[in-house]
Design a protein around this motif. Structure first.
Motif, PDB file in Angstrom:
ATOM      1  N   ASP A 179       2.098  -1.063  -1.666  1.00 33.57           N
ATOM      2  CA  ASP A 179       3.184  -0.153  -2.031  1.00 33.57           C
ATOM      3  C   ASP A 179       2.641   1.162  -2.602  1.00 33.57           C
ATOM      4  O   ASP A 179       3.157   2.243  -2.298  1.00 33.57           O
ATOM      5  CB  ASP A 179       4.160  -0.822  -3.015  1.00 33.57           C
ATOM      6  CG  ASP A 179       3.463  -1.390  -4.241  1.00 33.57           C
ATOM      7  OD1 ASP A 179       2.216  -1.497  -4.235  1.00 33.57           O
ATOM      8  OD2 ASP A 179       4.170  -1.731  -5.208  1.00 33.57           O
ATOM      9  N   SER A 180       1.582   1.070  -3.405  1.00 34.49           N
ATOM     10  CA  SER A 180       1.005   2.297  -3.965  1.00 34.49           C
ATOM     11  C   SER A 180       0.361   3.144  -2.876  1.00 34.49           C
ATOM     12  O   SER A 180       0.447   4.377  -2.901  1.00 34.49           O
ATOM     13  CB  SER A 180      -0.045   1.956  -5.033  1.00 34.49           C
ATOM     14  OG  SER A 180       0.577   1.408  -6.164  1.00 34.49           O
ATOM     15  N   ALA A 181      -0.303   2.490  -1.926  1.00 34.70           N
ATOM     16  CA  ALA A 181      -0.943   3.236  -0.836  1.00 34.70           C
ATOM     17  C   ALA A 181       0.091   4.002  -0.026  1.00 34.70           C
ATOM     18  O   ALA A 181      -0.111   5.163   0.336  1.00 34.70           O
ATOM     19  CB  ALA A 181      -1.727   2.281   0.060  1.00 34.70           C
ATOM     20  N   GLN A 182       1.225   3.349   0.231  1.00 33.26           N
ATOM     21  CA  GLN A 182       2.268   4.016   1.004  1.00 33.26           C
ATOM     22  C   GLN A 182       2.829   5.206   0.226  1.00 33.26           C
ATOM     23  O   GLN A 182       3.076   6.270   0.775  1.00 33.26           O
ATOM     24  CB  GLN A 182       3.384   3.022   1.341  1.00 33.26           C
ATOM     25  CG  GLN A 182       2.980   2.102   2.478  1.00 33.26           C
ATOM     26  CD  GLN A 182       4.008   1.023   2.750  1.00 33.26           C
ATOM     27  OE1 GLN A 182       4.671   0.548   1.846  1.00 33.26           O
ATOM     28  NE2 GLN A 182       4.113   0.630   4.006  1.00 33.26           N
ATOM     29  N   ALA A 206      -0.592   3.843   6.483  1.00 34.49           N
ATOM     30  CA  ALA A 206       0.098   2.838   7.284  1.00 34.49           C
ATOM     31  C   ALA A 206      -0.345   1.475   6.784  1.00 34.49           C
ATOM     32  O   ALA A 206      -1.397   0.982   7.156  1.00 34.49           O
ATOM     33  CB  ALA A 206      -0.238   3.021   8.763  1.00 34.49           C
ATOM     34  N   ALA A 207       0.431   0.913   5.887  1.00 34.01           N
ATOM     35  CA  ALA A 207       0.004  -0.312   5.228  1.00 34.01           C
ATOM     36  C   ALA A 207       0.960  -1.473   5.509  1.00 34.01           C
ATOM     37  O   ALA A 207       1.022  -2.437   4.764  1.00 34.01           O
ATOM     38  CB  ALA A 207      -0.081  -0.062   3.721  1.00 34.01           C
ATOM     39  N   HIS A 233      -6.474  -3.050  -1.064  1.00 34.00           N
ATOM     40  CA  HIS A 233      -7.188  -2.609   0.139  1.00 34.00           C
ATOM     41  C   HIS A 233      -7.781  -1.234  -0.142  1.00 34.00           C
ATOM     42  O   HIS A 233      -7.268  -0.484  -0.967  1.00 34.00           O
ATOM     43  CB  HIS A 233      -6.230  -2.525   1.331  1.00 34.00           C
ATOM     44  CG  HIS A 233      -5.682  -3.855   1.735  1.00 34.00           C
ATOM     45  ND1 HIS A 233      -6.168  -4.572   2.788  1.00 34.00           N
ATOM     46  CD2 HIS A 233      -4.704  -4.609   1.186  1.00 34.00           C
ATOM     47  CE1 HIS A 233      -5.500  -5.710   2.903  1.00 34.00           C
ATOM     48  NE2 HIS A 233      -4.599  -5.754   1.939  1.00 34.00           N
ATOM     49  N   SER A 234      -8.836  -0.935   0.582  1.00 33.08           N
ATOM     50  CA  SER A 234      -9.461   0.377   0.429  1.00 33.08           C
ATOM     51  C   SER A 234      -8.725   1.399   1.279  1.00 33.08           C
ATOM     52  O   SER A 234      -8.349   1.116   2.418  1.00 33.08           O
ATOM     53  CB  SER A 234     -10.930   0.326   0.868  1.00 33.08           C
ATOM     54  OG  SER A 234     -11.637  -0.543   0.020  1.00 33.08           O
TER      55      SER A 234
END
Lengths: 286, 93
Positions: free
Chosen positions: A162-165, A171-172, A181-182
């Motif tokens: 959620d933070s990456a998005q 695109a997670a 994830h990296s």
């Protein structure tokens, strides 16, 4: 520089002796156990990897059977290396850091407390990204006033989906929601490539605050809180622990430390960043 | 508390003075403790070498302006608290 020799994956057999120390998750689960062996110390990340650290500092890693193979590299970089560095007199803390023209800001906290998300958001707000997950500090040696220099690390964020998005538009969709994830930084995010002086430390709370709360801590309180965010290999090595304690005490006296809590809501991050920058600017240079 | 009891800081405790006040870390439990200025002065005395309660009170009396009976009561109370927390050892006279 510490290097790791990688062995074949193996089953994590019971150790036969009790752990002399454990790392627990905020949920109270054992994340890692520390065991004495005939040749040194074995750090077992349950279900992930075993790291055998010999008395001369050599590290051998045996990933756990069935574990994601990239985990071992991350554990080595973000846990074993900082522990060994602190064991040998370094100052590494569990946290992320960013910088602007006034200096560096470090965010320390428990796992999943929002350190990386906040650092990433600061990067999106024009600050330079310095480091993620492990904050390495080096002390000035030739000045009357001690200064601490944040050491830059590879520009990469380890984030939950959620933070990456939110931060990167990554695109997670197929990411495991329970694991980090990296993700590479957005190209428009500034990256700090050289050491930067540390201006202030923020110790992140549990997110129970209803609004942004920043409180300047006494050095005593800052020290007691920072102890929870340092990397200690051998809690039974009193001489080394005493020296590490002294280094943290110096840091607590030399650098303004704040308690920071805020609702863990992405829409609150701009307000958090503004408040953090203002607090750092207004804080006394100690 | 007997004034002839000998008090010593536990080997499991590391301490550091931070802005005039002691912060103690108990290696055995991982817990940390903060002491106020008076407590820090007492801890500093204990950190040098084991000392009797009477000698400890003598040193505190020399440093702080308070009646002897008040000092003995306050020192005794702090020593009880430190003992309860496992931060000192006591050897009966």
């Amino acid at each position: 520089m510490t290097a790791m020799r990688r062995e074949k994956p193996r089953l994590q057999e019971p150790m036969g002796t009790p752990a002399y120390d454990q790392w627990m998750t905020p949920d109270g689960e054992a994340k890692a156990g520390f065991y004495r062996t005939s040749g040194g110390i074995l750090v077992r990340f349950y279900g992930e990897a075993d790291f055998e650290i010999s008395d001369n500092g050599a590290v051998r890693c045996s990933p756990a059977l069935g574990a994601d193979q990239s985990i071992a590299e991350n554990l080595f970089a973000n846990a074993i290396k900082p522990m060994l560095a602190n064991y040998n007199g370094g100052l590494n803390l569990h946290g992320s850091a960013v910088a602007d023209a006034q200096g560096g800001l470090a965010f320390l906290g428990q796992s999943r407390s929002g350190k990386t998300t906040l650092a990433g958001a600061c990067g999106g707000a024009g600050m330079a990204f310095v480091t993620e997950d492990v904050t390495e500090l080096k002390q000035d040696s030739g000045q009357s006033q001690r200064r601490y220099w944040l050491q830059p690390k590879a520009p990469e964020l380890r984030l939950f989906a959620d933070s990456a998005q939110h931060l990167l538009g990554a695109a997670a969709d197929d990411w495991d929601e329970g694991a980090k994830h990296s993700a590479s930084l957005n190209p428009d995010m500034a990256v700090q490539n050289t050491p930067v002086p540390l201006r202030a430390i923020f110790l992140l709370g549990d997110g129970s605050a209803q609004a942004v709360q920043i409180t300047l801590l006494t050095s005593q309180n800052a020290l007691s809180q920072m102890l929870q965010h340092s990397f200690v290999l051998d809690v039974e090595d009193k001489a080394r622990l005493k020296a590490h304690f002294a280094r943290l005490a110096d840091l607590a006296m030399d650098v303004p430390c704040f308690a920071l809590d805020y609702p863990r809501d992405y829409s609150a991050l701009p307000q958090v960043i503004a408040a953090v920058r203002a607090a750092a600017l207004e804080s006394p240079v100690q | 508390m007997n004034l002839h009891d000998t008090i010593a800081a536990s080997d499991d405790v590391v301490s550091r003075e931070v802005n005039g006040e002691a912060v103690l870390l108990d290696l055995a439990s991982g817990q940390y403790f903060g002491l106020n200025a008076v407590g820090s002065a007492i801890w500093q005395i204990l950190g040098d070498a084991p000392v009797t309660m009477a000698a400890l009170c003598d040193e505190v009396e020399a440093e702080f302006d308070a009646p002897r009976d008040v000092i003995e009561a306050d020192v005794s109370e702090l020593i009880e608290e430190l003992a309860m927390a496992g931060l000192i050892t006591r050897k009966a006279a």
